[in-house]
Design a protein around this motif. Sequence first.
Motif, PDB file in Angstrom:
ATOM      1  N   SER A  59      -3.266   5.216  -9.690  1.00  0.00           N
ATOM      2  CA  SER A  59      -3.862   3.956  -9.541  1.00  0.00           C
ATOM      3  C   SER A  59      -4.947   3.442 -10.706  1.00  0.00           C
ATOM      4  O   SER A  59      -5.856   3.829 -11.118  1.00  0.00           O
ATOM      5  CB  SER A  59      -4.883   4.565  -8.368  1.00  0.00           C
ATOM      6  N   LYS A  94       0.849  -1.096  -0.527  1.00  0.00           N
ATOM      7  CA  LYS A  94       0.265  -0.053   0.026  1.00  0.00           C
ATOM      8  C   LYS A  94       0.814   1.264   0.153  1.00  0.00           C
ATOM      9  O   LYS A  94       0.862   2.440  -0.269  1.00  0.00           O
ATOM     10  CB  LYS A  94      -0.969   0.146   1.258  1.00  0.00           C
ATOM     11  N   GLN A  95       1.756   1.371   1.210  1.00  0.00           N
ATOM     12  CA  GLN A  95       3.040   2.736   1.447  1.00  0.00           C
ATOM     13  C   GLN A  95       3.327   2.740  -0.424  1.00  0.00           C
ATOM     14  O   GLN A  95       3.709   3.479  -0.912  1.00  0.00           O
ATOM     15  CB  GLN A  95       3.928   2.259   2.436  1.00  0.00           C
ATOM     16  N   HIS A 155       2.218   2.061  -3.602  1.00  0.00           N
ATOM     17  CA  HIS A 155       1.288   2.407  -4.474  1.00  0.00           C
ATOM     18  C   HIS A 155       0.628   4.005  -4.243  1.00  0.00           C
ATOM     19  O   HIS A 155       0.825   4.766  -4.818  1.00  0.00           O
ATOM     20  CB  HIS A 155      -0.147   2.047  -4.396  1.00  0.00           C
ATOM     21  N   ASP A 156       0.565   4.057  -2.584  1.00  0.00           N
ATOM     22  CA  ASP A 156       0.361   5.391  -2.258  1.00  0.00           C
ATOM     23  C   ASP A 156       1.460   6.200  -2.493  1.00  0.00           C
ATOM     24  O   ASP A 156       1.145   7.807  -2.827  1.00  0.00           O
ATOM     25  CB  ASP A 156       0.137   5.515  -0.520  1.00  0.00           C
ATOM     26  N   THR A 157       3.047   6.149  -2.238  1.00  0.00           N
ATOM     27  CA  THR A 157       3.900   6.708  -2.661  1.00  0.00           C
ATOM     28  C   THR A 157       3.474   7.429  -4.157  1.00  0.00           C
ATOM     29  O   THR A 157       4.153   8.264  -4.693  1.00  0.00           O
ATOM     30  CB  THR A 157       4.789   6.087  -2.402  1.00  0.00           C
TER      31      THR A 157
END
Length: 132
Positions: A96, A83-84, A86-88
Motif C-alpha cells: 500500500s 478498496k477490495q 487494494h486490499d487483495t
Amino acid sequence: MLFHTMVGSNDIERSKRFYDTVLGTLGAGEGTRNIADSGHTRLIYNNGNGTNFIVSQPINDEPASVANGSTVAFSCDSSEQVKQLHDTAVAAGGTSIEAPPGPRETASMGTIELAYFRDPDGNKLCGIHFPA
C-alpha cells in the motif's frame, strides 16, 4: 485509444500469482501465457473490450524496473471495489502506498475514489472509481 499497457517482471511466476488474484477482483480471468519470439514469457490479461494488460519478462534481458512518474490505473465499478482491489493486492504481496483507499477531492474531476499500491516488482498501480 489504448490497445495494451505492459509492465515488467523479474519473477513471472510470482507476477502470475499476484495478478491472477488481484485482477480477479475486477472479473479478469487468469493471465494467458504468451512466449515472445525471443523466448521471454508474457502474461496477457484481456478485459473483453479490446484492451490488454500485459506483464512481461524484459526482452533485453536487463532487470525489470519501474518507471518514475507512471501509474497503471484499473477502472472499478464502485468505491467498495476500489478498496477490495487494494486490499487483495496487499494480501497477495503488494504494498500500500500514499493515502489509504478512499475519496479524493480534485478541482477538475470532483470527488474520485482512489487506492494506490505497488506490485511485488514495484510497479505503481491504482484502483479508480468516479462516483455518480
